[in-house]
Design a protein around this motif. Structure first.
Motif, PDB file in Angstrom:
ATOM      1  N   ARG A 259     -61.958 -27.593  33.472  1.00 17.39           N
ATOM      2  CA  ARG A 259     -61.577 -27.982  32.114  1.00 17.39           C
ATOM      3  C   ARG A 259     -60.587 -26.987  31.516  1.00 17.39           C
ATOM      4  O   ARG A 259     -60.757 -25.776  31.622  1.00 17.39           O
ATOM      5  CB  ARG A 259     -62.832 -28.076  31.240  1.00 17.39           C
ATOM      6  CG  ARG A 259     -62.571 -28.540  29.818  1.00 17.39           C
ATOM      7  CD  ARG A 259     -63.860 -29.022  29.180  1.00 17.39           C
ATOM      8  NE  ARG A 259     -64.885 -27.999  29.199  1.00 17.39           N
ATOM      9  CZ  ARG A 259     -65.090 -27.117  28.223  1.00 17.39           C
ATOM     10  NH1 ARG A 259     -64.305 -27.146  27.136  1.00 17.39           N
ATOM     11  NH2 ARG A 259     -66.049 -26.215  28.302  1.00 17.39           N
ATOM     12  N   ILE A 260     -59.525 -27.501  30.894  1.00 20.03           N
ATOM     13  CA  ILE A 260     -58.521 -26.656  30.255  1.00 20.03           C
ATOM     14  C   ILE A 260     -59.067 -26.171  28.914  1.00 20.03           C
ATOM     15  O   ILE A 260     -59.404 -26.971  28.041  1.00 20.03           O
ATOM     16  CB  ILE A 260     -57.199 -27.423  30.051  1.00 20.03           C
ATOM     17  CG1 ILE A 260     -56.599 -27.830  31.399  1.00 20.03           C
ATOM     18  CG2 ILE A 260     -56.203 -26.569  29.279  1.00 20.03           C
ATOM     19  CD1 ILE A 260     -55.319 -28.642  31.273  1.00 20.03           C
ATOM     20  N   LEU A 261     -59.174 -24.879  28.764  1.00 14.54           N
ATOM     21  CA  LEU A 261     -59.591 -24.297  27.498  1.00 14.54           C
ATOM     22  C   LEU A 261     -58.404 -24.036  26.572  1.00 14.54           C
ATOM     23  O   LEU A 261     -58.505 -24.247  25.359  1.00 14.54           O
ATOM     24  CB  LEU A 261     -60.347 -22.980  27.743  1.00 14.54           C
ATOM     25  CG  LEU A 261     -61.649 -23.077  28.534  1.00 14.54           C
ATOM     26  CD1 LEU A 261     -62.271 -21.698  28.703  1.00 14.54           C
ATOM     27  CD2 LEU A 261     -62.628 -24.023  27.845  1.00 14.54           C
ATOM     28  N   ARG A 262     -57.289 -23.577  27.170  1.00 15.35           N
ATOM     29  CA  ARG A 262     -56.116 -23.279  26.343  1.00 15.35           C
ATOM     30  C   ARG A 262     -54.883 -23.197  27.220  1.00 15.35           C
ATOM     31  O   ARG A 262     -54.933 -22.682  28.337  1.00 15.35           O
ATOM     32  CB  ARG A 262     -56.312 -21.960  25.592  1.00 15.35           C
ATOM     33  CG  ARG A 262     -55.192 -21.641  24.610  1.00 15.35           C
ATOM     34  CD  ARG A 262     -55.489 -20.379  23.814  1.00 15.35           C
ATOM     35  NE  ARG A 262     -55.460 -19.194  24.663  1.00 15.35           N
ATOM     36  CZ  ARG A 262     -55.636 -17.955  24.204  1.00 15.35           C
ATOM     37  NH1 ARG A 262     -55.906 -17.769  22.912  1.00 15.35           N
ATOM     38  NH2 ARG A 262     -55.592 -16.921  25.014  1.00 15.35           N
ATOM     39  N   LEU A 263     -53.784 -23.729  26.709  1.00 16.74           N
ATOM     40  CA  LEU A 263     -52.473 -23.586  27.341  1.00 16.74           C
ATOM     41  C   LEU A 263     -51.573 -22.886  26.335  1.00 16.74           C
ATOM     42  O   LEU A 263     -51.205 -23.462  25.309  1.00 16.74           O
ATOM     43  CB  LEU A 263     -51.896 -24.948  27.731  1.00 16.74           C
ATOM     44  CG  LEU A 263     -50.492 -24.919  28.353  1.00 16.74           C
ATOM     45  CD1 LEU A 263     -50.496 -24.132  29.658  1.00 16.74           C
ATOM     46  CD2 LEU A 263     -49.976 -26.336  28.587  1.00 16.74           C
ATOM     47  N   ARG A 264     -51.226 -21.640  26.648  1.00 17.12           N
ATOM     48  CA  ARG A 264     -50.487 -20.817  25.686  1.00 17.12           C
ATOM     49  C   ARG A 264     -49.129 -20.425  26.257  1.00 17.12           C
ATOM     50  O   ARG A 264     -49.049 -19.788  27.302  1.00 17.12           O
ATOM     51  CB  ARG A 264     -51.292 -19.558  25.348  1.00 17.12           C
ATOM     52  CG  ARG A 264     -50.590 -18.596  24.399  1.00 17.12           C
ATOM     53  CD  ARG A 264     -51.532 -17.479  23.997  1.00 17.12           C
ATOM     54  NE  ARG A 264     -52.026 -16.762  25.159  1.00 17.12           N
ATOM     55  CZ  ARG A 264     -51.394 -15.698  25.694  1.00 17.12           C
ATOM     56  NH1 ARG A 264     -50.250 -15.283  25.194  1.00 17.12           N
ATOM     57  NH2 ARG A 264     -51.915 -15.083  26.739  1.00 17.12           N
ATOM     58  N   PRO A 265     -48.050 -20.800  25.576  1.00 17.19           N
ATOM     59  CA  PRO A 265     -46.724 -20.349  26.030  1.00 17.19           C
ATOM     60  C   PRO A 265     -46.536 -18.854  25.755  1.00 17.19           C
ATOM     61  O   PRO A 265     -47.020 -18.324  24.753  1.00 17.19           O
ATOM     62  CB  PRO A 265     -45.750 -21.189  25.192  1.00 17.19           C
ATOM     63  CG  PRO A 265     -46.565 -22.294  24.600  1.00 17.19           C
ATOM     64  CD  PRO A 265     -47.948 -21.767  24.465  1.00 17.19           C
ATOM     65  N   THR A 266     -45.851 -18.168  26.657  1.00 19.17           N
ATOM     66  CA  THR A 266     -45.492 -16.771  26.479  1.00 19.17           C
ATOM     67  C   THR A 266     -43.981 -16.647  26.592  1.00 19.17           C
ATOM     68  O   THR A 266     -43.280 -17.613  26.877  1.00 19.17           O
ATOM     69  CB  THR A 266     -46.172 -15.883  27.531  1.00 19.17           C
ATOM     70  OG1 THR A 266     -45.665 -16.214  28.835  1.00 19.17           O
ATOM     71  CG2 THR A 266     -47.682 -16.100  27.519  1.00 19.17           C
ATOM     72  N   ARG A 267     -43.469 -15.442  26.387  1.00 21.73           N
ATOM     73  CA  ARG A 267     -42.019 -15.250  26.429  1.00 21.73           C
ATOM     74  C   ARG A 267     -41.474 -15.323  27.850  1.00 21.73           C
ATOM     75  O   ARG A 267     -40.270 -15.435  28.040  1.00 21.73           O
ATOM     76  CB  ARG A 267     -41.644 -13.909  25.813  1.00 21.73           C
ATOM     77  CG  ARG A 267     -42.034 -12.710  26.611  1.00 21.73           C
ATOM     78  CD  ARG A 267     -41.668 -11.422  25.916  1.00 21.73           C
ATOM     79  NE  ARG A 267     -41.796 -10.285  26.821  1.00 21.73           N
ATOM     80  CZ  ARG A 267     -40.812  -9.819  27.568  1.00 21.73           C
ATOM     81  NH1 ARG A 267     -39.628 -10.377  27.506  1.00 21.73           N
ATOM     82  NH2 ARG A 267     -41.000  -8.790  28.375  1.00 21.73           N
ATOM     83  N   THR A 268     -42.352 -15.292  28.848  1.00 27.67           N
ATOM     84  CA  THR A 268     -41.894 -15.373  30.233  1.00 27.67           C
ATOM     85  C   THR A 268     -42.513 -16.534  31.007  1.00 27.67           C
ATOM     86  O   THR A 268     -42.097 -16.790  32.134  1.00 27.67           O
ATOM     87  CB  THR A 268     -42.227 -14.080  30.984  1.00 27.67           C
ATOM     88  OG1 THR A 268     -43.639 -13.844  30.933  1.00 27.67           O
ATOM     89  CG2 THR A 268     -41.490 -12.895  30.378  1.00 27.67           C
ATOM     90  N   GLY A 269     -43.484 -17.232  30.437  1.00 24.31           N
ATOM     91  CA  GLY A 269     -44.121 -18.307  31.190  1.00 24.31           C
ATOM     92  C   GLY A 269     -45.216 -18.987  30.400  1.00 24.31           C
ATOM     93  O   GLY A 269     -45.108 -19.174  29.177  1.00 24.31           O
TER      94      GLY A 269
END
Length: 451
Positions: free
Chosen positions: A78-88
């Motif tokens: 289960r996906i808990l969180r998808l967080r964009p970062t400055r590199t990925g």
């Protein structure tokens, strides 16, 4: 319709140019959105193809049979969180029963290809939760350190990891370190970043540079002591041992062991002492350790044994006294003589740039992370600065320090020369440098007034 087509072509052309010339800008403008959609759309099928799904539970199978429904499909984490970062992207997952964090680390290369990302690494955050850090481009091709880093006393950001995170050199967590690298591998640049990061802090820098001081003496204004030959190095190391013994006497006298003092207030190292009594921590940088271990006569052999003995004593006992070692060299092997293996056992942090032989890589990682040996040997010569960093936990990562020229490092050391501690034990080894030139007073265009 024509205007829309022209605008679309301009956007596509801009994306192509950015991806070619400025991959970081492309990621922040276009890449992060496309990659997030790609991960969410392909997620279930990718998990199934990579063997990261589990069969349905028994109660779901029983419920399906009782109700006449189709057999439930295998379940993905289960996906808990998808967080964009400055590199990925950082994808946090809830592990299903029966799965292990190793399952995800073993599938990182398949996940990289399936999601169309440049790299994927896995780490366990806590029991039942795994985080996949995905990079959208090669962050080590052109290192750009983030503006805001987590700075703390004796903690220095020195490089960028392949997953886009910052690699820190934390002396309070990893007191002593070993840095290996062949000629033109980027070892000197890594060392300059280390000195430049420590220069603004309240720490005494001590250096041993047996290459006649060509690497460390340009930074002499920020060093409390320097040695440029093995004879002076021996005297300096023995002075450090004497300082260590004196610091332990200070700790003993201020331990505050009594029935009325809480356990948490009892001092066991310098960091438990009150700030007004705390001795200045010392970082010892040895630029080429092999020069201290080689000998050609009986007298030099006796000197060599005393040097290695002092280094081993500092490595074994120096942490509580606030003395930390940073040993650098092109070669570090058992052929350097007795005591070298004992010294290596005390050097917890290991960093290996490109090496010319597998034996040196084995000396760096053979006892803590055997799978990192192959990664260190495979570093190409056309990418100086790339290194493999590991520690006693068995984990390792590819890193690369930002390029810092000698002039930039000298300017930083000169800027903070005023906070260089003066240690009485090391006073004979204080480098003699000319005073910094005073700022020029601008000449006024107006003539001076006359009485």
């Amino acid at each position: 319709m024509t205007e829309f087509t022209v605008a679309l072509l301009v956007v596509v052309a801009a994306a192509v140019i950015l991806r070619w010339r400025r991959p970081a800008w492309y990621w922040m403008t276009f890449g992060v959105t496309l990659a997030s959609l790609r991960v969410l759309v392909r997620y279930t099928s990718v998990m199934d193809a990579c063997g990261l799904t589990v069969p349905p539970s028994r109660w779901r199978l029983t419920l399906a049979r009782l109700t006449g429904r189709p057999v439930p499909e295998w379940r993905a984490p289960r996906i808990l969180r998808l967080r964009p970062t400055r590199t990925g992207l950082a994808l946090r997952l809830k592990v299903r029963p029966g799965q292990d964090a190793f399952d995800f680390s073993a599938a990182t290369d398949r996940l990289r290809h399936s999601f169309g990302m440049y790299g994927v690494t896995s780490r366990e955050l806590r029991s039942g939760v795994v985080e996949l850090r995905m990079t959208g481009y090669d962050v080590l091709a052109r290192v750009q350190m983030p503006t805001n880093t987590d700075r703390a006393p004796m903690r220095v950001p020195v490089a960028l990891r392949e997953d886009g995170s910052v690699h820190y050199r934390d002396y309070r967590t990893v007191p002593h370190g070993l840095t290996l690298g062949a000629t033109e591998s980027g070892k000197s640049v890594y060392q300059r970043n280390l000195v430049a990061g420590l220069a603004p802090q309240d720490v005494a820098l001590v250096g041993i540079d047996c290459k006649q001081g060509v690497e460390l003496f340009p930074l002499a204004r920020r060093f409390s002591a320097l040695a440029d030959n093995p004879d002076t190095a021996l005297e300096l190391l023995e002075a450090l041992v004497s300082r260590m013994e004196g610091v332990y006497q200070v700790i003993r006298s201020e331990q505050r062991i009594s029935a009325s003092v809480d356990d948490a207030e009892i001092a066991a190292d310098i960091w438990d002492l009150p700030e007004d009594l705390r001795p200045v921590p010392v970082v010892l940088l040895v630029d080429e350790v092999a020069e201290l271990a080689l000998f050609a006569s009986k007298e030099e052999e006796k000197r060599r044994d005393r040097i290695i003995t002092a280094l081993v004593r500092l490595a074994q006992l120096g942490r509580a006294a606030g003395i930390y070692l940073e040993i650098c060299g092109q070669r570090f092997g058992s052929e350097l003589g007795k005591g070298i293996t004992m010294l290596r056992a005390q050097l917890t942090g290991r960093t290996a740039h490109r090496v010319n032989d597998e034996t040196s890589a084995n000396m760096a990682f053979g006892d803590i992370a055997p799978d990192a040996v192959l990664a260190a040997v495979q570093i190409p010569s056309e990418t100086p600065g790339i290194a493999v960093a590991g520690d006693s936990t068995g984990g390792w990562a590819r890193i690369r320090a930002p390029h810092t020229s000698m002039r930039q490092a000298v300017n930083i050391c000169n800027k903070h020369a005023g906070i260089t501690p003066e240690l009485p034990e090391l006073a004979p080894f204080r480098p003699a440098v000319a005073p910094l030139p005073s700022a020029r007073v601008p000449l006024s265009k107006a003539a001076p007034a006359t009485a």
